[in-house]
Design a protein around this motif. Structure first.
Motif, PDB file in Angstrom:
ATOM      1  N   GLU A 167      -4.428  72.289  34.834  1.00 35.63           N
ATOM      2  CA  GLU A 167      -4.048  72.734  33.614  1.00 35.63           C
ATOM      3  C   GLU A 167      -2.572  72.548  33.237  1.00 35.63           C
ATOM      4  OE1 GLU A 167      -6.479  74.167  31.422  1.00 35.63           O
ATOM      5  OE2 GLU A 167      -4.881  74.299  29.927  1.00 35.63           O
ATOM      6  N   LEU A 168      -1.691  73.091  34.159  1.00 37.61           N
ATOM      7  CA  LEU A 168      -0.416  72.846  33.914  1.00 37.61           C
ATOM      8  C   LEU A 168      -0.047  71.326  33.599  1.00 37.61           C
ATOM      9  CD1 LEU A 168       1.529  75.219  36.399  1.00 37.61           C
ATOM     10  CD2 LEU A 168       1.524  75.073  34.156  1.00 37.61           C
ATOM     11  N   ASP A 183      -0.599  70.874  30.191  1.00 45.03           N
ATOM     12  CA  ASP A 183       0.204  71.369  29.481  1.00 45.03           C
ATOM     13  C   ASP A 183       1.589  70.754  29.314  1.00 45.03           C
ATOM     14  OD1 ASP A 183      -0.558  75.030  30.396  1.00 45.03           O
ATOM     15  OD2 ASP A 183      -1.490  73.619  28.964  1.00 45.03           O
ATOM     16  N   ARG A 184       1.899  69.838  30.228  1.00 46.55           N
ATOM     17  CA  ARG A 184       3.242  69.361  30.310  1.00 46.55           C
ATOM     18  C   ARG A 184       3.070  68.180  29.427  1.00 46.55           C
ATOM     19  NH1 ARG A 184       7.715  71.671  32.224  1.00 46.55           N
ATOM     20  NH2 ARG A 184       7.422  72.635  34.141  1.00 46.55           N
ATOM     21  N   GLU A 203       1.205  68.068  27.072  1.00 42.90           N
ATOM     22  CA  GLU A 203       1.259  68.604  25.435  1.00 42.90           C
ATOM     23  C   GLU A 203       2.669  68.881  25.193  1.00 42.90           C
ATOM     24  OE1 GLU A 203      -1.256  68.850  23.227  1.00 42.90           O
ATOM     25  OE2 GLU A 203      -2.108  67.711  24.801  1.00 42.90           O
TER      26      GLU A 203
END
Lengths: 85, 128
Positions: free
Chosen positions: A48-49, A52-53, A55
């Motif tokens: 997920e992280l 997110d990076r 994005e």
């Protein structure tokens, strides 16, 4: 090729991308990998992280072209498996 | 006299469009608030109040994103707002299912803080 070798090859590919495009994508992802390992995040949290990076890189216009986004996406998709074996 | 009033009404209504700037202080304030709330919500990570804190962050992001989305002005801001919504919603939903690690909570809120600042900075460039 071991998982570690594969990871290093991916980071090298990113480093070349950064050199050509004057970006810090490899450094950002490396920082995220370090955090994942030192903070003992779960594989799901890691995935997920990393997403997110990606994005945030799009938000900051670091990645704009579809081909560049696909390159980083392909690397990000491999990282959790390599990190958690 | 009537002609003078009519003339002033016509001139003033024309001036409204000339004086409009593209900087929206309300929109800017929304995203500044998101940054502020996300930054301070990180103090709750790893504590029982974290679930409420991230829910408040998600609500603030939802409000800011809705405002930006309903404006016709800037599709780029709309894209940024959608990204921020996904970040905040994911964290809130994760807390509804499980208790994420403190590190994950802090990292996620930091991303929301930084992202909101980025959007606010983009909006502030329109200020004249």
């Amino acid at each position: 090729m071991t998982a570690q070798d594969e990871l290093q090859a991916l980071i090298a590919q990113l480093a070349y991308f950064d050199h050509e495009n004057h970006t810090d994508v490899a450094e950002e992802l490396t920082d995220t990998v370090v955090v994942i390992r030192t903070e003992n995040l779960t594989q799901d949290e890691a995935r997920e992280l990393l997403e997110d990076r990606l994005e945030m890189m799009k938000l900051n216009s670091i990645l704009e072209k579809d081909e560049d986004i696909r390159l980083v996406q392909s690397i990000i998709s491999k990282l959790p498996g390599l990190l958690f074996g | 006299m009537r002609a003078a009033v009519l003339l002033s009404v016509v001139l003033l209504s024309g001036c409204a469009s000339l004086s409009t700037t593209s900087f929206d202080a309300v929109e800017y304030n929304h995203w500044v608030q998101v940054s502020h709330i996300a930054k301070h919500a990180a103090d709750a990570c790893g504590k029982p109040e974290a679930t409420v804190a991230v829910s408040i962050v998600a609500q603030q992001v939802e409000l800011a994103a809705l405002y930006s989305d309903l404006k016709i002005a800037n599709p780029q801001i709309g894209k940024g707002a959608a990204i921020m919504s996904n970040l905040a919603t994911e964290l809130r939903d994760r807390y509804l299912k499980e208790t994420p690690s403190t590190a994950y909570c802090k990292l996620k809120l930091e991303l929301i803080d930084v992202g909101a600042r980025r959007i606010a900075e983009s909006l502030s460039k329109k200020e004249t």
